[in-house]
Design an enzyme around this catalytic site. Structure first.
Site, PDB file in Angstrom:
ATOM      1  N   THR A 121     -45.250   4.006  18.070  1.00 16.37           N
ATOM      2  CA  THR A 121     -45.264   2.928  19.051  1.00 16.37           C
ATOM      3  C   THR A 121     -46.173   3.464  20.151  1.00 16.37           C
ATOM      4  OG1 THR A 121     -43.048   2.189  18.445  1.00 16.37           O
ATOM      5  CG2 THR A 121     -43.861   1.488  20.590  1.00 16.37           C
ATOM      6  N   PRO A 122     -47.450   3.085  20.100  1.00 19.45           N
ATOM      7  CA  PRO A 122     -48.506   3.814  20.815  1.00 19.45           C
ATOM      8  C   PRO A 122     -48.587   3.577  22.319  1.00 19.45           C
ATOM      9  CG  PRO A 122     -49.462   1.958  19.665  1.00 19.45           C
ATOM     10  CD  PRO A 122     -48.005   1.982  19.304  1.00 19.45           C
ATOM     11  N   CYS A 123     -47.617   4.109  23.044  1.00 14.99           N
ATOM     12  CA  CYS A 123     -47.637   3.979  24.500  1.00 14.99           C
ATOM     13  C   CYS A 123     -48.841   4.694  25.110  1.00 14.99           C
ATOM     14  CB  CYS A 123     -46.334   4.489  25.100  1.00 14.99           C
ATOM     15  SG  CYS A 123     -45.890   6.167  24.629  1.00 14.99           S
ATOM     16  N   HIS A 124     -49.446   5.613  24.363  1.00 13.39           N
ATOM     17  CA  HIS A 124     -50.638   6.296  24.886  1.00 13.39           C
ATOM     18  C   HIS A 124     -51.815   5.332  25.032  1.00 13.39           C
ATOM     19  CE1 HIS A 124     -51.258   6.532  20.497  1.00 13.39           C
ATOM     20  NE2 HIS A 124     -52.552   6.522  20.788  1.00 13.39           N
TER      21      HIS A 124
END
Length: 164
Positions: free
Chosen positions: A132-135
Site C-alpha cells: 500500500t504505497p504510502c511512499h
C-alpha cells in the site's frame, strides 16, 4: 499463525508478515518484528514465527529487479475502525509507480478533498508499506514529507520507480 521473513533490499532489510492465505498484514524496512506488529490492528493479530514469505517474497524481488507492478497483485489484509482510512488505503493501492500524488491530491482521489489531514493520517498509519504505497504521497509543495521507515528509503523507492 503468521509468518515473517526479512528480505535484503538496496536500502536495507524489508520484513514482511504474511498470513496463512498469503496476504500481507505488515511490512516495513526494519528487522524489528514486534515493532512492525504494533502497526497491525488487534483484530488481525496472531502469533508470528519465522517462515518463507512465498509469493510475496517473489513479488518483492521482481519489484526490486524492475517489475514495478509485481507487488500490485499481492493481497493485503488491513483493518481500521474508520471507514475513510480503509477506503483511503484501497485508493492508495491505485497510485501508480512513477506518478506520485500530493496529500491534497490523495485526499481528492479518496473523495474528500478537504480531508488532507485524514489522508496524511492514512499514510502514517499504513501497516503494509510498499504494497500500500504510502511512499507515493508527497507534501503539497512536492517535497518528500515524512516516512516511517526513513526519508532515505522513501527517496530510493521514488527514484527506483521513476527510473524504470
Amino acid at each position: 499463525m503468521l509468518r515473517h521473513s526479512t528480505l535484503d533490499t538496496p536500502v536495507g532489510p524489508l520484513t514482511v508478515v504474511v498470513s496463512r492465505t498469503g496476504a500481507v498484514r505488515a511490512t516495513g524496512f526494519t528487522t524489528d518484528v514486534p515493532d512492525l506488529m504494533s502497526l497491525v490492528h488487534p483484530m488481525l493479530l496472531e502469533p508470528v514465527e519465522p517462515g518463507d514469505p512465498g509469493l510475496v517474497g517473489e513479488a518483492v524481488r521482481a519489484y526490486l529487479a524492475g517489475d514495478l507492478t509485481a507487488i500490485d497483485a499481492v493481497q493485503v489484509e488491513q483493518h481500521t475502525a474508520g471507514a475513510f482510512m480503509a477506503h483511503a488505503w484501497r485508493v492508495m493501492r491505485g497510485i501508480k509507480p512513477g506518478a506520485p500524488v500530493t496529500y491534497t491530491g490523495f485526499a481528492e482521489l479518496s473523495g474528500r478533498p478537504l480531508a488532507v489531514r485524514a489522508a496524511a493520517a492514512a499514510c502514517a498509519r499504513n501497516p503494509v508499506a510498499l504494497f500500500t504505497p504510502c511512499h507515493r504521497v508527497l507534501r503539497t509543495d512536492g517535497t518528500l514529507g515524512g516516512y516511517r521507515w526513513g526519508l532515505n528509503v522513501k527517496e530510493w523507492l521514488l527514484a527506483h520507480e521513476s527510473a524504470v
